[in-house]
Design an enzyme around this catalytic site. Structure first.
Site, short mmCIF file in Angstrom:
data_model
loop_
_atom_site.label_atom_id
_atom_site.label_comp_id
_atom_site.label_asym_id
_atom_site.label_seq_id
_atom_site.Cartn_x
_atom_site.Cartn_y
_atom_site.Cartn_z
N ASN A 141 23.07 42.04 33.75
CA ASN A 141 23.83 42.88 34.68
C ASN A 141 24.39 41.99 35.78
OD1 ASN A 141 24.83 44.69 36.52
ND2 ASN A 141 22.95 45.88 36.73
N VAL A 142 25.68 41.70 35.69
CA VAL A 142 26.28 40.74 36.63
C VAL A 142 26.70 41.40 37.93
CG1 VAL A 142 27.04 39.20 34.79
CG2 VAL A 142 28.59 40.98 35.62
N ASN B 189 35.53 38.70 34.55
CA ASN B 189 36.35 39.78 34.00
C ASN B 189 35.70 41.15 34.15
OD1 ASN B 189 38.33 41.07 32.00
ND2 ASN B 189 36.38 41.29 30.91
N SER C 88 44.61 42.13 39.15
CA SER C 88 45.46 43.19 38.61
C SER C 88 46.77 43.20 39.37
CB SER C 88 44.76 44.55 38.77
OG SER C 88 45.66 45.63 38.52
N TYR D 195 40.33 50.46 44.17
CA TYR D 195 40.70 49.49 43.14
C TYR D 195 41.71 48.47 43.68
CZ TYR D 195 42.36 47.72 38.61
OH TYR D 195 42.70 46.91 37.55
N LYS E 296 41.06 44.42 44.07
CA LYS E 296 41.88 43.44 43.36
C LYS E 296 42.67 42.56 44.33
CE LYS E 296 40.51 44.51 39.25
NZ LYS E 296 39.64 43.59 38.49
#
Length: 252
Positions: free
Chosen positions: A64-65, A91, A143, A156, A160
């Site tokens: 679990n990163v 990623n 993104s 989000y 990003k």
């Protein structure tokens, strides 16, 4: 396909599907030995088996990163496997789109843990084990939402955008250790993870406003990532690359 990454050890987070899986396959095709990370054993196994079936080398890294401990353990597994660590692809992400009035604290916390904090801790862990003579390469998946934003994407888009800042700052500091740090900015790419936020009407609108006349695919993004970690990009650092068919900077 050229074999310029032979003997290099890589970790790809979120490699059980989508962009991460395609990236693992392309890195392995260029000769890298790939640590395949994801939360679910079956997803990791599928990617590892796909790499091996294609003639490459890969091994599972089920961690679990979203925690500092988890991403550090993942990096160290790869380092201990090969006695070196050369490439990190950050990623992994967990994404929910909500309006400003609907945003919940638990949503923000989880998105930050997986998509933002993990990038910082991953860079820290990778820099600690990368050989300063050989150096290394890190690519963070951002993104086009970092460049232009839509409604219901405040968290989000913020995350990003932050990844681009992290990328520049890490490149400035780690260049002295011969570590290059770059980012890719994909536009909307059909994957298992993005299916909930797509529909035919929205996809058609994106295609109509994209100069290249199609949506991107996971391999488009993987190719860009592999370029950035390869020696072909040996003098490229602190950059972001929009892989978007031209949609971000045009108006058609």
């Amino acid at each position: 396909m050229q074999q310029d990454l032979v003997g290099r050890y890589a970790l790809v987070t979120g490699a059980g599907a989508g962009i991460g899986k395609s990236t693992a396959l392309r890195l392995a095709a260029r000769g890298a030995i790939v640590g395949v990370n994801d939360l679910k054993d079956e997803l990791v196994s599928d990617t590892v088996e796909a790499v091996i079936a294609a003639g490459g080398h890969a091994f599972p890294v089920v961690k679990n990163v979203s925690t500092r401990e988890g991403i550090t353990e993942a990096v160290n597994i790869v380092y201990e496997k090969g006695g070196r660590f050369d490439i990190l692809i950050s990623n992994a992400a967990w994404v929910r789109y909500q309006s400003v009035l609907e945003i919940a604290p638990e949503t923000v916390d989880r998105m930050l843990d997986v998509g933002f904090k993990a990038v910082i801790w991953g860079i820290q862990a990778a820099a600690a084990v990368m050989d300063p003579e050989r150096g290394g390469a890190i690519v963070n998946v951002a993104s086009t939402a970092a460049l232009r934003s839509a409604a219901n994407s405040i968290v989000y888009s913020g995350i990003k955008s932050g990844i681009l800042g992290i990328t520049r700052a890490a490149a400035a500091e780690l260049g002295a250790r011969n570590i290059r740090v770059n980012a890719v900015c994909p536009s909307a790419v059909p994957t298992e993870g993005t299916a909930r936020n797509r529909n035919e009407e929205r996809d058609a609108r994106r295609v109509a406003t994209t100069p290249l006349g199609r949506l991107g695919n996971v391999d488009d993004i993987a190719k860009a990532i592999v370029y950035l970690v390869s020696d072909d990009a040996g003098f490229v650092t602190a950059q972001w690359l929009a892989v978007d068919g031209g949609i971000t900077f045009t108006n058609i």
